[in-house]
Each structure stands twice: as C-alpha cells, then as structure tokens.
Design a protein around this motif. Structure first.
Motif, PDB file in Angstrom:
ATOM      1  N   ILE A  54       5.469  -1.006  10.538  1.00  0.00           N
ATOM      2  CA  ILE A  54       6.940  -0.354  10.183  1.00  0.00           C
ATOM      3  C   ILE A  54       6.982   0.911   9.587  1.00  0.00           C
ATOM      4  O   ILE A  54       7.441   1.793   9.921  1.00  0.00           O
ATOM      5  N   THR A  55       5.883   0.909   8.367  1.00  0.00           N
ATOM      6  CA  THR A  55       6.161   1.917   7.597  1.00  0.00           C
ATOM      7  C   THR A  55       4.826   2.970   8.042  1.00  0.00           C
ATOM      8  O   THR A  55       3.713   2.650   7.887  1.00  0.00           O
ATOM      9  N   MET A  56       5.699   4.058   8.539  1.00  0.00           N
ATOM     10  CA  MET A  56       4.215   5.060   8.968  1.00  0.00           C
ATOM     11  C   MET A  56       4.919   6.540   8.785  1.00  0.00           C
ATOM     12  O   MET A  56       6.056   6.749   8.866  1.00  0.00           O
ATOM     13  N   PRO A  57       4.207   7.617   8.557  1.00  0.00           N
ATOM     14  CA  PRO A  57       4.658   8.906   8.490  1.00  0.00           C
ATOM     15  C   PRO A  57       4.814   9.599   9.819  1.00  0.00           C
ATOM     16  O   PRO A  57       4.722   8.709  11.014  1.00  0.00           O
ATOM     17  N   ASP A  58       5.802  10.382   9.968  1.00  0.00           N
ATOM     18  CA  ASP A  58       6.255  11.398  10.618  1.00  0.00           C
ATOM     19  C   ASP A  58       7.233  10.441  11.842  1.00  0.00           C
ATOM     20  O   ASP A  58       8.430  11.065  12.077  1.00  0.00           O
ATOM     21  N   MET A  59       6.703   9.506  12.488  1.00  0.00           N
ATOM     22  CA  MET A  59       7.920   8.455  12.799  1.00  0.00           C
ATOM     23  C   MET A  59       7.726   7.155  12.707  1.00  0.00           C
ATOM     24  O   MET A  59       6.386   6.544  12.881  1.00  0.00           O
ATOM     25  N   ALA A  82       4.932  -5.977   6.003  1.00  0.00           N
ATOM     26  CA  ALA A  82       4.717  -6.545   4.704  1.00  0.00           C
ATOM     27  C   ALA A  82       5.803  -7.457   4.192  1.00  0.00           C
ATOM     28  O   ALA A  82       6.976  -7.546   4.849  1.00  0.00           O
ATOM     29  N   MET A  83       5.488  -8.008   2.982  1.00  0.00           N
ATOM     30  CA  MET A  83       6.450  -8.908   2.464  1.00  0.00           C
ATOM     31  C   MET A  83       7.605  -7.801   2.139  1.00  0.00           C
ATOM     32  O   MET A  83       7.514  -6.680   1.726  1.00  0.00           O
ATOM     33  N   GLY A  84       8.739  -8.553   2.127  1.00  0.00           N
ATOM     34  CA  GLY A  84       9.914  -7.862   1.450  1.00  0.00           C
ATOM     35  C   GLY A  84      10.685  -6.705   2.445  1.00  0.00           C
ATOM     36  O   GLY A  84      11.360  -5.907   2.124  1.00  0.00           O
ATOM     37  N   GLN A  85      10.029  -6.778   3.871  1.00  0.00           N
ATOM     38  CA  GLN A  85      10.502  -5.672   4.915  1.00  0.00           C
ATOM     39  C   GLN A  85      11.615  -6.516   5.874  1.00  0.00           C
ATOM     40  O   GLN A  85      11.707  -6.137   6.985  1.00  0.00           O
ATOM     41  N   GLN A  86      12.146  -7.636   5.487  1.00  0.00           N
ATOM     42  CA  GLN A  86      12.978  -8.440   6.478  1.00  0.00           C
ATOM     43  C   GLN A  86      14.069  -7.792   6.952  1.00  0.00           C
ATOM     44  O   GLN A  86      14.304  -7.691   8.223  1.00  0.00           O
ATOM     45  N   SER A  87      14.850  -6.511   6.335  1.00  0.00           N
ATOM     46  CA  SER A  87      15.927  -5.972   6.866  1.00  0.00           C
ATOM     47  C   SER A  87      15.279  -5.080   8.041  1.00  0.00           C
ATOM     48  O   SER A  87      16.004  -4.861   9.218  1.00  0.00           O
ATOM     49  N   MET A  88      14.314  -4.388   7.805  1.00  0.00           N
ATOM     50  CA  MET A  88      13.415  -3.596   8.713  1.00  0.00           C
ATOM     51  C   MET A  88      13.060  -4.289  10.100  1.00  0.00           C
ATOM     52  O   MET A  88      13.091  -3.793  11.255  1.00  0.00           O
ATOM     53  N   VAL A  89      12.676  -5.641   9.588  1.00  0.00           N
ATOM     54  CA  VAL A  89      12.137  -6.363  10.672  1.00  0.00           C
ATOM     55  C   VAL A  89      13.374  -6.704  11.772  1.00  0.00           C
ATOM     56  O   VAL A  89      13.455  -6.562  12.959  1.00  0.00           O
ATOM     57  N   MET A  90      14.554  -7.144  11.167  1.00  0.00           N
ATOM     58  CA  MET A  90      15.728  -7.286  11.905  1.00  0.00           C
ATOM     59  C   MET A  90      16.205  -6.295  12.589  1.00  0.00           C
ATOM     60  O   MET A  90      16.711  -6.232  13.847  1.00  0.00           O
ATOM     61  N   ASP A  91      16.187  -5.074  12.127  1.00  0.00           N
ATOM     62  CA  ASP A  91      16.518  -3.691  12.708  1.00  0.00           C
ATOM     63  C   ASP A  91      15.646  -3.433  13.973  1.00  0.00           C
ATOM     64  O   ASP A  91      15.962  -3.210  15.033  1.00  0.00           O
ATOM     65  N   ALA A  92      14.261  -3.929  13.880  1.00  0.00           N
ATOM     66  CA  ALA A  92      13.168  -3.621  14.921  1.00  0.00           C
ATOM     67  C   ALA A  92      13.537  -4.571  15.978  1.00  0.00           C
ATOM     68  O   ALA A  92      13.571  -4.569  17.313  1.00  0.00           O
ATOM     69  N   ILE A  93      13.862  -5.927  15.600  1.00  0.00           N
ATOM     70  CA  ILE A  93      14.342  -6.967  16.594  1.00  0.00           C
ATOM     71  C   ILE A  93      15.486  -6.638  17.370  1.00  0.00           C
ATOM     72  O   ILE A  93      15.577  -6.672  18.601  1.00  0.00           O
ATOM     73  N   ASP A  99       8.798  -9.894  18.563  1.00  0.00           N
ATOM     74  CA  ASP A  99       8.278 -10.824  17.619  1.00  0.00           C
ATOM     75  C   ASP A  99       7.846 -10.119  16.560  1.00  0.00           C
ATOM     76  O   ASP A  99       7.671  -8.704  16.468  1.00  0.00           O
ATOM     77  N   PHE A 100       7.601 -10.693  15.399  1.00  0.00           N
ATOM     78  CA  PHE A 100       6.820  -9.901  14.364  1.00  0.00           C
ATOM     79  C   PHE A 100       5.682 -10.768  13.639  1.00  0.00           C
ATOM     80  O   PHE A 100       5.573 -12.010  13.499  1.00  0.00           O
ATOM     81  N   ILE A 101       4.602 -10.240  12.966  1.00  0.00           N
ATOM     82  CA  ILE A 101       3.964 -10.817  12.201  1.00  0.00           C
ATOM     83  C   ILE A 101       3.605 -10.170  10.797  1.00  0.00           C
ATOM     84  O   ILE A 101       4.059  -9.190  10.881  1.00  0.00           O
ATOM     85  N   VAL A 102       3.318 -11.026   9.793  1.00  0.00           N
ATOM     86  CA  VAL A 102       3.495 -10.484   8.406  1.00  0.00           C
ATOM     87  C   VAL A 102       2.005 -10.338   7.900  1.00  0.00           C
ATOM     88  O   VAL A 102       1.068 -11.334   8.098  1.00  0.00           O
ATOM     89  N   LYS A 103       1.707  -9.105   7.312  1.00  0.00           N
ATOM     90  CA  LYS A 103       0.359  -8.850   6.665  1.00  0.00           C
ATOM     91  C   LYS A 103       0.321  -9.759   5.302  1.00  0.00           C
ATOM     92  O   LYS A 103       1.282  -9.862   4.731  1.00  0.00           O
ATOM     93  N   PRO A 104      -0.692 -10.129   4.986  1.00  0.00           N
ATOM     94  CA  PRO A 104      -2.034 -10.010   5.721  1.00  0.00           C
ATOM     95  C   PRO A 104      -2.097 -10.911   6.912  1.00  0.00           C
ATOM     96  O   PRO A 104      -1.505 -11.900   6.794  1.00  0.00           O
ATOM     97  N   PHE A 105      -2.912 -10.489   7.802  1.00  0.00           N
ATOM     98  CA  PHE A 105      -2.731 -11.016   9.218  1.00  0.00           C
ATOM     99  C   PHE A 105      -3.662 -12.328   9.218  1.00  0.00           C
ATOM    100  O   PHE A 105      -4.712 -12.342   8.717  1.00  0.00           O
TER     101      PHE A 105
END
Ligand SMILES: [Mg+2]
Length: 119
Positions: A54-59, A82-93, A99-105
């Motif tokens: 989810i979190t990356m530079p540039d895009m 990562a933990m604490g990114q639920q709202s971003m996961v919802m945006d992505a869905i 689907d999503f997987i949570v770190k650590p894998f």
C-alpha cells in the motif's frame, strides 16, 4: 504455472514473498518497487496475480490498483498491508483489489489468498 508480479518498496518484503511463492510452484515474473513500475510491468507482462504493497513512494498501491483495473478490469490484485491500515485496505477493495494479506507475512495465508483469487 501461475504468474505473479510482486510490488513493494521494501526489497526485504519482496524477497520474503518471492521465496514463499517459488517454494510453492508459482512463477514470479517481475518485481516493482513503486506503483508506476507496477502499472508498467503489469501492462508488459500480464501476470495472473499481483501482490501490492500500500505505502510506496511516487505512486502508492491504491492508485496503482485503480490504474491496473482501468487497464484490465479482470486484474487480480491482493493488497499487502501493515497493522493499522484498515481504511486504506477498504479503499483498495473498493478500487477493485480482491483480497489482502497482513505483514508480517505467513506463508499459508499468502498461498491461500493467491489460490483463492486465481480460482
Ligand atoms: Mg511500503
């Protein structure tokens, strides 16, 4: 063989997923470290599945999912959060991630998510 594109700005995370996939019969056809590279590689390689940080530079991963799904509405993208990114996961869905997987894998969870979206 199922072709997977791995997207994460952390080389260590890419290496972990790559290791899990290669030990379980998947073909890693490319790696990208930001959303722009991910979109370009998707268009070029047409992978069966994308694992998308989810979190990356540039895009970021959310914007990259939108662009990939605009290019290919049947694209199968699994978000890596990562933990604490639920709202971003919802945006992505909402943007078309399957689907999503949570770190650590955990290997079992990574494989289950990929097998499920590939069908
Ligand atoms: Mg990241």
């Amino acid at each position: 063989m199922t072709k997977v594109l791995i997207v994460d700005d952390a080389a260590f995370m890419r290496m972990m997923i790559k290791d899990i996939l290669q030990k379980n019969g998947f073909e890693v056809i490319g790696e990208a470290s930001n959303g722009i590279e991910a979109v370009n590689l998707y268009k070029k390689e047409r992978p069966d599945v994308v694992t998308m940080d989810i979190t990356m530079p540039d895009m970021d991963g959310i914007e990259a999912v939108k662009e990939i799904r605009a290019f290919d509405p049947s694209a199968k993208v699994i978000m890596c959060s990562a933990m604490g990114q639920q709202s971003m996961v919802m945006d992505a869905i909402k943007s078309g991630a399957k689907d999503f997987i949570v770190k650590p894998f955990q290997a079992d969870r990574v494989l289950e998510a990929i097998r499920k979206v590939v069908g």
